[in-house]
Write an enzyme that holds these catalytic residues in place. Sequence first.
Site, PDB file in Angstrom:
ATOM      1  N   ASN A  47       0.824  -1.216   0.000  1.00  0.00           N
ATOM      2  CA  ASN A  47       0.000   0.000   0.000  1.00  0.00           C
ATOM      3  C   ASN A  47       0.857   1.265   0.000  1.00  0.00           C
ATOM      4  O   ASN A  47       0.364   2.366   0.227  1.00  0.00           O
ATOM      5  CB  ASN A  47      -0.903   0.039   1.233  1.00  0.00           C
ATOM      6  CG  ASN A  47      -1.795  -1.179   1.318  1.00  0.00           C
ATOM      7  OD1 ASN A  47      -2.410  -1.574   0.349  1.00  0.00           O
ATOM      8  ND2 ASN A  47      -1.853  -1.782   2.498  1.00  0.00           N
ATOM      9  N   HIS A 133     -14.573  -2.251   5.195  1.00  0.00           N
ATOM     10  CA  HIS A 133     -13.416  -2.939   5.779  1.00  0.00           C
ATOM     11  C   HIS A 133     -13.773  -3.611   7.112  1.00  0.00           C
ATOM     12  O   HIS A 133     -14.644  -3.149   7.840  1.00  0.00           O
ATOM     13  CB  HIS A 133     -12.329  -1.876   6.016  1.00  0.00           C
ATOM     14  CG  HIS A 133     -10.998  -2.422   6.406  1.00  0.00           C
ATOM     15  ND1 HIS A 133     -10.539  -2.410   7.700  1.00  0.00           N
ATOM     16  CD2 HIS A 133     -10.006  -2.974   5.656  1.00  0.00           C
ATOM     17  CE1 HIS A 133      -9.315  -2.923   7.739  1.00  0.00           C
ATOM     18  NE2 HIS A 133      -8.970  -3.268   6.512  1.00  0.00           N
ATOM     19  N   GLU A 178     -16.607   3.900   2.612  1.00  0.00           N
ATOM     20  CA  GLU A 178     -15.218   4.212   2.259  1.00  0.00           C
ATOM     21  C   GLU A 178     -15.229   5.064   1.000  1.00  0.00           C
ATOM     22  O   GLU A 178     -16.203   5.030   0.250  1.00  0.00           O
ATOM     23  CB  GLU A 178     -14.443   2.909   2.009  1.00  0.00           C
ATOM     24  CG  GLU A 178     -14.445   1.995   3.227  1.00  0.00           C
ATOM     25  CD  GLU A 178     -13.697   0.675   3.000  1.00  0.00           C
ATOM     26  OE1 GLU A 178     -12.945   0.568   2.010  1.00  0.00           O
ATOM     27  OE2 GLU A 178     -13.883  -0.233   3.812  1.00  0.00           O
ATOM     28  N   SER A 182     -11.064  -1.064  -0.473  1.00  0.00           N
ATOM     29  CA  SER A 182      -9.747  -1.683  -0.370  1.00  0.00           C
ATOM     30  C   SER A 182      -9.567  -2.917  -1.244  1.00  0.00           C
ATOM     31  O   SER A 182      -8.470  -3.179  -1.702  1.00  0.00           O
ATOM     32  CB  SER A 182      -9.456  -2.035   1.088  1.00  0.00           C
ATOM     33  OG  SER A 182     -10.487  -2.845   1.614  1.00  0.00           O
ATOM     34  N   ASP A 207     -14.244   6.441   5.340  1.00  0.00           N
ATOM     35  CA  ASP A 207     -12.887   5.929   5.540  1.00  0.00           C
ATOM     36  C   ASP A 207     -12.082   6.182   4.262  1.00  0.00           C
ATOM     37  O   ASP A 207     -12.426   5.678   3.199  1.00  0.00           O
ATOM     38  CB  ASP A 207     -12.990   4.433   5.855  1.00  0.00           C
ATOM     39  CG  ASP A 207     -11.640   3.779   6.130  1.00  0.00           C
ATOM     40  OD1 ASP A 207     -10.617   4.295   5.634  1.00  0.00           O
ATOM     41  OD2 ASP A 207     -11.614   2.752   6.826  1.00  0.00           O
ATOM     42  N   HIS A 210      -7.448   4.307   1.556  1.00  0.00           N
ATOM     43  CA  HIS A 210      -6.743   4.120   0.281  1.00  0.00           C
ATOM     44  C   HIS A 210      -6.779   5.346  -0.617  1.00  0.00           C
ATOM     45  O   HIS A 210      -6.290   5.315  -1.740  1.00  0.00           O
ATOM     46  CB  HIS A 210      -7.313   2.909  -0.456  1.00  0.00           C
ATOM     47  CG  HIS A 210      -7.052   1.641   0.271  1.00  0.00           C
ATOM     48  ND1 HIS A 210      -5.858   0.958   0.181  1.00  0.00           N
ATOM     49  CD2 HIS A 210      -7.806   0.957   1.164  1.00  0.00           C
ATOM     50  CE1 HIS A 210      -5.901  -0.101   0.959  1.00  0.00           C
ATOM     51  NE2 HIS A 210      -7.067  -0.135   1.570  1.00  0.00           N
ATOM     52  N   LYS A 237      -0.540   3.698   4.761  1.00  0.00           N
ATOM     53  CA  LYS A 237      -0.580   3.323   3.348  1.00  0.00           C
ATOM     54  C   LYS A 237       0.216   4.344   2.527  1.00  0.00           C
ATOM     55  O   LYS A 237       1.423   4.351   2.613  1.00  0.00           O
ATOM     56  CB  LYS A 237      -2.037   3.134   2.939  1.00  0.00           C
ATOM     57  CG  LYS A 237      -2.534   1.839   3.609  1.00  0.00           C
ATOM     58  CD  LYS A 237      -3.985   1.534   3.532  1.00  0.00           C
ATOM     59  CE  LYS A 237      -4.217   0.200   4.249  1.00  0.00           C
ATOM     60  NZ  LYS A 237      -5.566   0.004   4.709  1.00  0.00           N
TER      61      LYS A 237
HETATM   62  C1  LIG Z   1      -6.022  -0.685   5.927  1.00  0.00           C
HETATM   63  C2  LIG Z   1      -7.375  -0.184   6.253  1.00  0.00           C
HETATM   64  C3  LIG Z   1      -7.699   0.192   7.554  1.00  0.00           C
HETATM   65  C4  LIG Z   1      -6.782  -0.038   8.702  1.00  0.00           C
HETATM   66  O1  LIG Z   1      -5.775   0.903   8.769  1.00  0.00           O
HETATM   67  P1  LIG Z   1      -4.455   0.552   9.570  1.00  0.00           P
HETATM   68  O2  LIG Z   1      -3.846   1.864   9.878  1.00  0.00           O
HETATM   69  O3  LIG Z   1      -3.647  -0.320   8.692  1.00  0.00           O
HETATM   70  O4  LIG Z   1      -4.887  -0.188  10.805  1.00  0.00           O
HETATM   71  C5  LIG Z   1      -8.933   0.760   7.762  1.00  0.00           C
HETATM   72  N1  LIG Z   1      -9.818   0.919   6.766  1.00  0.00           N
HETATM   73  C6  LIG Z   1      -9.550   0.523   5.513  1.00  0.00           C
HETATM   74  C7  LIG Z   1     -10.561   0.730   4.441  1.00  0.00           C
HETATM   75  C8  LIG Z   1      -8.317  -0.054   5.218  1.00  0.00           C
HETATM   76  O5  LIG Z   1      -8.051  -0.471   3.988  1.00  0.00           O
END
Ligand SMILES: *Cc1c(COP(=O)(O)O)cnc(C)c1O
Length: 391
Positions: A47, A133, A178, A182, A207, A210, A237
């Site tokens: 990522n 997620h 989101e 992801s 969220d 990404h 990421k």
């Molecule tokens: C990776 C991810 C997370 C978690 O984030 P981290 O900082 O790795 O714990 C949360 N939401 C989504 C959509 C993700 O892809």
Amino acid sequence: MSKYSFIETELHNRDAQHQRRTLQPIIPKSAVEVDAGGRTLINFCSNDYLGLSKHPLLKKRAAAFLEKYGAGSTASRLICGNFDCFDLVEKKLASLKGYEAALTMSTGFQANMTILPALSDRNTLIVSDWLNHNSIIQGTLLSRCRVIRFRHNDTGHLKQILQENAGSAYSRTLIVTESVFSMDGDVSDIDELADIAEAFNALLIVDEAHATGVMGQDGMGLTCGKGVDITIGTFGKACGCFGSYIACSQKVREYLINCCPGFIYTTALPPPVIGAIDAALAIIPDMDEERRELHRKADLLRKAIQDLGWSTGDSSTQIIPVLMGNEEEALSLSAWLEKHGILATAIRPPTVAQGQSRIRFTLSASHRDAHLDHLIASLKEYKARYGHQLP
Ligand SMILES: *Cc1c(COP(=O)(O)O)cnc(C)c1O
């Protein structure tokens, strides 16, 4: 019966379904190359979209903060862990995201898991996208309130659910989704979601794990200036380091500082991590060229995969799934690619639904054209040799 028998049973089931996961040690060589058991593989599943994990400024500022503040932050922010660098980074982030305020959290997983229960009571309604997620799913479960999932990216279905529940005596409604998904690399319609949230007086939580760093104005994501109540993002990421953030109003920030257990009862992020975040935030707005390159390569790879007869679903970002269906097929392509010097892990249930197994390629601005050419040539060779048949 052994007290461990449930563990034996579960691991056996995973084996039987080709779903047993194991941890493979690797050594990172560059932003896009790893050493796996003495072989160098091109990494197509990280990522690290901008290659910032190896950026000299991140390393340098991490080291400077380490030197100045120490290795750990020694306590929760509310006890004595609130070093001045936290507030500075949060102000910078809030301004970049176009929000009044921001709050750093340990990880994106922790943020999602703790913020949803903090914003809910037992009479809350949470309406959540089907493909959200796992950390969001955990957060909705912990909220112990009514949760209804809407069909993925189907705002019509979302509206229908909200209409059907409009007369009910819920204390409040949260819409959770989101901006870039992801596993599919598709994008949600933030304007439409904001309109719906407004019309139904719901809190909209998005969220941007990404999207942060790679999408939107200055790479600051897709929610900036869109009236989204709360944006959550990760620094793990595209930002190349670790930790997460919440961007929100000053009031919501105050509320979370007082009412969010996953903020209150945990040690603040380590200072070197704050240093790396600070550097990433300084660099990212100036990386338009890298973002253009990233999306150009994504378009190229997507087209090549489609030309070979595979579906890439609704992907329109740097995340590109090759939808294969069954696990054996995804595993066989992953193994083929590894033989050809390419790291691309198969994604299978329970991470995705049954019949949705896939290879998920993720691109980085640091990939060179030669890397991409080699990947596409290897995919072609696989297709020529095996077609739709299993080897
Ligand atoms: C990776 C991810 C997370 C978690 O984030 P981290 O900082 O790795 O714990 C949360 N939401 C989504 C959509 C993700 O892809």
